[in-house]
Design an enzyme around this catalytic site. Structure first.
Site, PDB file in Angstrom:
ATOM      1  N   HIS A 119      -2.992   1.984  -4.683  1.00 32.70           N
ATOM      2  CA  HIS A 119      -3.336   3.177  -5.463  1.00 32.70           C
ATOM      3  C   HIS A 119      -4.479   3.865  -4.720  1.00 32.70           C
ATOM      4  O   HIS A 119      -5.301   3.187  -4.081  1.00 32.70           O
ATOM      5  CB  HIS A 119      -3.807   2.682  -6.828  1.00 32.70           C
ATOM      6  CG  HIS A 119      -4.020   3.731  -7.866  1.00 32.70           C
ATOM      7  ND1 HIS A 119      -5.120   4.547  -7.871  1.00 32.70           N
ATOM      8  CD2 HIS A 119      -3.270   4.080  -8.945  1.00 32.70           C
ATOM      9  CE1 HIS A 119      -5.053   5.357  -8.917  1.00 32.70           C
ATOM     10  NE2 HIS A 119      -3.940   5.098  -9.589  1.00 32.70           N
ATOM     11  N   ASP A 173      -7.040  -5.701  -7.098  1.00 33.38           N
ATOM     12  CA  ASP A 173      -6.893  -4.631  -8.075  1.00 33.38           C
ATOM     13  C   ASP A 173      -5.817  -5.090  -9.062  1.00 33.38           C
ATOM     14  O   ASP A 173      -4.629  -5.081  -8.743  1.00 33.38           O
ATOM     15  CB  ASP A 173      -6.504  -3.349  -7.336  1.00 33.38           C
ATOM     16  CG  ASP A 173      -6.052  -2.237  -8.271  1.00 33.38           C
ATOM     17  OD1 ASP A 173      -5.941  -2.477  -9.486  1.00 33.38           O
ATOM     18  OD2 ASP A 173      -5.794  -1.130  -7.769  1.00 33.38           O
ATOM     19  N   GLN A 190      -2.367  -3.165 -12.717  1.00 35.74           N
ATOM     20  CA  GLN A 190      -0.975  -3.231 -13.188  1.00 35.74           C
ATOM     21  C   GLN A 190      -0.565  -4.647 -13.566  1.00 35.74           C
ATOM     22  O   GLN A 190       0.531  -4.849 -14.081  1.00 35.74           O
ATOM     23  CB  GLN A 190      -0.018  -2.716 -12.106  1.00 35.74           C
ATOM     24  CG  GLN A 190      -0.118  -1.230 -11.843  1.00 35.74           C
ATOM     25  CD  GLN A 190       0.310  -0.394 -13.024  1.00 35.74           C
ATOM     26  OE1 GLN A 190       1.156  -0.806 -13.824  1.00 35.74           O
ATOM     27  NE2 GLN A 190      -0.258   0.791 -13.147  1.00 35.74           N
ATOM     28  N   LYS A 244      -4.574   0.237 -19.856  1.00 36.83           N
ATOM     29  CA  LYS A 244      -3.188  -0.110 -19.518  1.00 36.83           C
ATOM     30  C   LYS A 244      -2.746  -1.390 -20.224  1.00 36.83           C
ATOM     31  O   LYS A 244      -1.629  -1.846 -20.043  1.00 36.83           O
ATOM     32  CB  LYS A 244      -3.040  -0.249 -18.002  1.00 36.83           C
ATOM     33  CG  LYS A 244      -3.213   1.085 -17.283  1.00 36.83           C
ATOM     34  CD  LYS A 244      -3.100   0.989 -15.783  1.00 36.83           C
ATOM     35  CE  LYS A 244      -3.314   2.378 -15.178  1.00 36.83           C
ATOM     36  NZ  LYS A 244      -3.347   2.364 -13.708  1.00 36.83           N
ATOM     37  N   CYS A 301      -0.221   8.441  -7.388  1.00 36.91           N
ATOM     38  CA  CYS A 301      -1.501   8.138  -6.730  1.00 36.91           C
ATOM     39  C   CYS A 301      -1.313   7.142  -5.596  1.00 36.91           C
ATOM     40  O   CYS A 301      -2.179   6.295  -5.351  1.00 36.91           O
ATOM     41  CB  CYS A 301      -2.544   7.594  -7.701  1.00 36.91           C
ATOM     42  SG  CYS A 301      -2.955   8.695  -9.024  1.00 36.91           S
TER      43      CYS A 301
HETATM   44  C1  LIG Z   1      -4.142   2.816 -12.818  1.00 34.65           C
HETATM   45  C2  LIG Z   1      -4.461   2.112 -11.576  1.00 34.65           C
HETATM   46  C3  LIG Z   1      -5.733   2.229 -10.992  1.00 34.65           C
HETATM   47  C4  LIG Z   1      -6.800   3.113 -11.527  1.00 34.65           C
HETATM   48  O1  LIG Z   1      -7.147   2.772 -12.826  1.00 34.65           O
HETATM   49  P1  LIG Z   1      -8.130   3.716 -13.676  1.00 34.65           P
HETATM   50  O2  LIG Z   1      -7.962   3.220 -15.056  1.00 34.65           O
HETATM   51  O3  LIG Z   1      -7.624   5.126 -13.483  1.00 34.65           O
HETATM   52  O4  LIG Z   1      -9.488   3.544 -13.116  1.00 34.65           O
HETATM   53  C5  LIG Z   1      -5.975   1.491  -9.854  1.00 34.65           C
HETATM   54  N1  LIG Z   1      -5.041   0.701  -9.309  1.00 34.65           N
HETATM   55  C6  LIG Z   1      -3.814   0.571  -9.841  1.00 34.65           C
HETATM   56  C7  LIG Z   1      -2.833  -0.355  -9.199  1.00 34.65           C
HETATM   57  C8  LIG Z   1      -3.485   1.284 -10.978  1.00 34.65           C
HETATM   58  O5  LIG Z   1      -2.271   1.167 -11.492  1.00 34.65           O
END
Ligand SMILES: *Cc1c(COP(=O)(O)O)cnc(C)c1O
Length: 404
Positions: free
Chosen positions: A121, A198, A201, A224, A362
Site C-alpha cells: 500500500h 503492515d 488487511q 477495518k 493505493c
Molecule cells: C488500509 C491500509 C493501509 C492504511 O490504513 P489507514 O487506516 O488508512 O492508515 C495500509 N496498508 C494496508 C495494507 C491497508 O490495507
C-alpha cells in the site's frame, strides 16, 4: 457454523437501501461496517465517562483512564504481545508506519538499505522513500510473479549486512495475497534487520501472534476490523521502542520539562503525545471482543467459502480475469473485464446497490506490473453472503452487456 442472518442483524447499515436497492457491501478492504455494540459503546463513553486520561485525580478521569488501559490490555492479549507497554495507540496503520520510519531517521546511515515489497500500500512505500531521502539509505523492492506472489529467491538475494529494515504487508490489500511473513522475518533477522509488518488487511481475518511471528513492529487500523475510524495500534518490541526517539513532542509524553532539557516518559507514553482518540481506543477493545465472540476460526472458514464461491462464479463471465491467483489468499477478488475500464463497471453496479472498490487501491506499483489502470475489487467480510455474490455477478454481467 455461523448464523449469518443473526450476525447481519448486528450491523444496522446492512439493512439500508442504496440507490433504491438493498446494499451489497463488498468494500470491506477499504473499511468494515460497525456492529451496534461498537456504535453503542462510542455513545456510552461520551454519555457516561468522557474525561481526559492520565491527568486528573477526579473520578471520571480515573474511569476513562481505566477503560483506556483495560482496552490496551485486551489488545495486548489479542495479539499476544509480551507487555502492554509494547502496544501503542495510534490513529491508524499510516500513523504507526510513520512513527517507525521517522524513528529510523536517527539510526540509518548513507548506503544502508530498506527493503519493501512490490505488493505494498502507498502508506508502506512513501514513508520509507522519505526516510531514504532524508538519510541517504537505499530502497530495495521484492518483486512479484504473475500470480501476485513475492519471489522469495529474489528477496534472499537482496539481503545483506546493509539491510537495516524489511517491511511488508501480512495480506495485500489490492490482491488479497497472504505473504509468507514468517519466512521473511526469519531471513531478515539473520542479517540483523528489523521487520515491520503492515497488518491492516490481516487483522479483520486472523489473530496475529506477534511473539510467534517474532516481528519487531506490527501496525494495523481499527476501522477495518469493525472498530471506529481514527484508531489503530502499533505493536513494537520493547527493545526497539526504547531505541527509537519519540515521534511527536507534547503533553503526556514527558517525564520532566525545563527549557534546558526534557526527559521522556516511559513506554508507552513516550509515543503517545497529546490527547488521543480516547473513545476510539476504548471502543477498539469492544470491536475486538465482538470479533472474538464470533471467532476467527469461524470467520476464516466462512470467508474462505465466500472467496471460493465468488472466484468460481466470477470466472463464468466471459473475458473476466482475476489478478492475484496465488494459493494463499484472503477473501478479496480483484478483477477486470476485457476491453472495459474498471471504473465504468463500478459505477454501473453501484446503481444496482453494489459497493466495490475500483482503481489502483493505493497500490499503483502493482497496477503498473500488470499494465492495467486498476481493478474492480470485491472484498468480503463474515457478514456477506453467497446470495450477495450472485447479485454482484448478475450486476457485472448486466454492466458488461451495457458497455460492450
Ligand atoms: C488500509 C491500509 C493501509 C492504511 O490504513 P489507514 O487506516 O488508512 O492508515 C495500509 N496498508 C494496508 C495494507 C491497508 O490495507
Amino acid at each position: 457454523m455461523l448464523d449469518i442472518q443473526q450476525i447481519r442483524a448486528d450491523f444496522p447499515i446492512l439493512s439500508q437501501k442504496v440507490n433504491g436497492k438493498p446494499l451489497v457491501y463488498f468494500d470491506n478492504g477499504a473499511t468494515s461496517q460497525k456492529p451496534q455494540i461498537v456504535i453503542d459503546a462510542e455513545v456510552k463513553y461520551y454519555q457516561e465517562i468522557n474525561a481526559n486520561i492520565h491527568r486528573g485525580v477526579h473520578t471520571l478521569s480515573q474511569l476513562a483512564t481505566d477503560a483506556y488501559e483495560i482496552s490496551r490490555g485486551k489488545i495486548k492479549e489479542h495479539i499476544n504481545a509480551k507487555f502492554a507497554h509494547e502496544v501503542l495507540f495510534t490513529s491508524g496503520t499510516t500513523h504507526g508506519i510513520n512513527l517507525v520510519s521517522n524513528g529510523f531517521a536517527s539510526i540509518l546511515k548513507p548506503g544502508d538499505e530498506v527493503i519493501v515489497s512490490s505488493l505494498e500500500h502507498h502508506s508502506n512505500i512513501v514513508p520509507w522513500q522519505m526516510l531514504c531521502e532524508k538519510t541517504g539509505a537505499v530502497l530495495k523492492v521484492i518483486p512479484i510473479d504473475e500470480n501476485g506472489e513475492l519471489i522469495l529467491e529474489d528477496f534472499d538475494a537482496l539481503l545483506s549486512e546493509k539491510t537495516k529494515v524489511v517491511t511488508l504487508n501480512h495480506i495485500s490489500n489490492a490482491l488479497g495475497i497472504i505473504n509468507p511473513i514468517k519466512y521473511i522475518i526469519g531471513k531478515a533477522h539473520a542479517v540483523g534487520a528489523a521487520v515491520l509488518i503492515d497488518g491492516a488487511q490481516a487483522v479483520p481475518h486472523l489473530k496475529p501472534d506477534v511473539q510467534e511471528l517474532d516481528c519487531d513492529f506490527y501496525a494495523f487500523s481499527g476501522h477495518k476490523m469493525c472498530g471506529p475510524t481514527g484508531t489503530g495500534i502499533l505493536y513494537g518490541k520493547e527493545e526497539w521502542l526504547n531505541k527509537l526517539p519519540p515521534y511527536q513532542g507534547g503533553g503526556e509524553m514527558i517525564k520532566e520539562v525545563t527549557f534546558e532539557k526534557t526527559t521522556y516518559a516511559d513506554l508507552p507514553h513516550k509515543f503517545e503525545a497529546g490527547t488521543p482518540n480516547i473513545a476510539g481506543g476504548i471502543v477498539l477493545g469492544t470491536a475486538i471482543d465482538y470479533l472474538n465472540s464470533i471467532g476467527f476460526e469461524n470467520i476464516q472458514e466462512y470467508e474462505n467459502e465466500l472467496l471460493a464461491y465468488a472466484t468460481k462464479r466470477l470466472l463464468e463471465i466471459e473475458g473476466l480475469k482475476i489478478y492475484g491467483t496465488g494459493k494463499n489468499k484472503a477473501s478479496v477478488v480483484s478483477f477486470n473485464i476485457d476491453g472495459i475500464h474498471p471504473y465504468d463497471i463500478g459505477s454501473i453496479i453501484d446503481k444496482l446497490g453494489i459497493a466495490v472498490r475500483t482503481g489502483h487501491h493505493c497500490a499503483q506499483p502493482i497496477m503498473n506490473f500488470f499494465c492495467i489502470p486498476g481493478t474492480i475489487r470485491a472484498s468480503f467480510s463474515f457478514y456477506n453472503t453467497k446470495e450477495e455474490i450472485d447479485q454482484m455477478v448478475e450486476a457485472v454481467k448486466k454492466a458488461q452487456t451495457m458497455l460492450s
